[in-house]
Scaffold this active site. Sequence first.
Site, PDB file in Angstrom:
ATOM      1  N   GLU A 132       0.817  -1.226   0.000  1.00 53.97           N
ATOM      2  CA  GLU A 132       0.000   0.000   0.000  1.00 53.97           C
ATOM      3  C   GLU A 132       0.845   1.268   0.000  1.00 53.97           C
ATOM      4  O   GLU A 132       0.497   2.250  -0.646  1.00 53.97           O
ATOM      5  CB  GLU A 132      -0.922   0.041   1.237  1.00 53.97           C
ATOM      6  CG  GLU A 132      -2.007  -1.025   1.260  1.00 53.97           C
ATOM      7  CD  GLU A 132      -3.319  -0.585   0.603  1.00 53.97           C
ATOM      8  OE1 GLU A 132      -3.488   0.618   0.378  1.00 53.97           O
ATOM      9  OE2 GLU A 132      -4.148  -1.465   0.318  1.00 53.97           O
ATOM     10  N   GLU A 141      -2.267   9.263   0.228  1.00 50.73           N
ATOM     11  CA  GLU A 141      -2.478   8.815  -1.146  1.00 50.73           C
ATOM     12  C   GLU A 141      -1.965   9.857  -2.137  1.00 50.73           C
ATOM     13  O   GLU A 141      -2.207  11.054  -1.971  1.00 50.73           O
ATOM     14  CB  GLU A 141      -3.987   8.595  -1.337  1.00 50.73           C
ATOM     15  CG  GLU A 141      -4.387   8.151  -2.710  1.00 50.73           C
ATOM     16  CD  GLU A 141      -5.905   7.953  -2.830  1.00 50.73           C
ATOM     17  OE1 GLU A 141      -6.582   7.866  -1.789  1.00 50.73           O
ATOM     18  OE2 GLU A 141      -6.378   7.898  -3.966  1.00 50.73           O
TER      19      GLU A 141
END
Length: 270
Positions: A132, A141
Amino acid sequence: MKKNMLILILAGIISGALPRYKEVQSCGCAVDECCSQMGYCGTGYVFCGVGCQEGPCYSFLPANNLSVADIVTPKFFNGIHDQAAASCAGKKFYTRAAFLKALNSFLEFGRIGMLDDSRREIAAFFAHVTHEIGYFCYIEEIDGHSKNYCNKTYTQSYPCNPNKSYYGRGPIQLSWNFNYGPARNEIGFDGLNSPETVAKDPVISFKTSLWYWMNFVHRVIGQGFGETIQVINYHECDGANSARVERLVTYYTQYCNQLGVVPGDNLTCS
Ligand SMILES: *[C@@H]1O[C@H](CO)[C@@H](O)[C@H](O)[C@H]1NC(C)=O
Ligand SMILES: *[C@@H]1O[C@H](CO)[C@@H](O)[C@H](O)[C@H]1NC(C)=O
Ligand SMILES: *[C@@H]1O[C@H](CO)[C@@H](O)[C@H](O)[C@H]1NC(C)=O
Ligand SMILES: *[C@@H]1O[C@H](CO)[C@@H](O)[C@H](O)[C@H]1NC(C)=O
């Protein structure tokens, strides 16, 4: 992007709050609720953790008394951490100490089944984290600011603050209002009004990843690594992402080797 979501049927039914009383012999909870050891219905650690009888229990495997800190040694943790480039935002942010501190709120993590199940769960957790956020490189992100991740279906239970965005943050990249929302009661910070806390406080950041893991992934431990891929990010499994699945399996296998356990069957999506 997460497939699963926690739906609190009643906002008041939370870990630590007074549970709604139900007959011990016939829990009969709503589908999304767990029947606790004492026969109460609810969600979160108190209901779905140790002794959970029915519903989306964290696990039905017996607890063991392993010390996760003894498995996640400085050598193991730093072996992952060291792979991130010095320029990575996560490099200073994510520490083993913060992980261990967060772990105190999730005592069943890595502590169910046989000792090999524990080692595999720990390897699986760090494999997903590696995947991730690129070996503890990213906190937020990439380009997350351009999306708000507000699912309107949940605006009643988890109303989005129009000034905030629920994009991926932290080791498992917590995203969406329905995952930030429960944090208020289950982790202890106001996820809907200050989602940025996940990118600022490393202990809370690790707590969000462990919260997500305990709620959605922990219960498939023992069913093979492929099942963890399925529950975390099912579109990795849709056939188009075989390279990503392969990478995940490579991390997992590598961490299993380091922890001295065989990776087991069903490594990829079924
Ligand atoms: C679990 O381990 C702790 C610390 O090592 C110890 O104090 C405790 O007695 C153990 N509990 C059981 C049930 O073995
Ligand atoms: C919002 O959640 C609902 C219910 O789970 C789902 O059907 C829908 O696809 C979601 N919408 C978005 C934009 O993700
Ligand atoms: C969002 O920001 C605007 C402008 O700063 C402010 O007036 C409003 O109260 C904020 N909304 C929430 C829910 O915080
Ligand atoms: C692997 O998958 C097969 C077929 O779904 C199943 O029968 C088997 O129990 C699984 N193995 C493990 C370790 O879960």
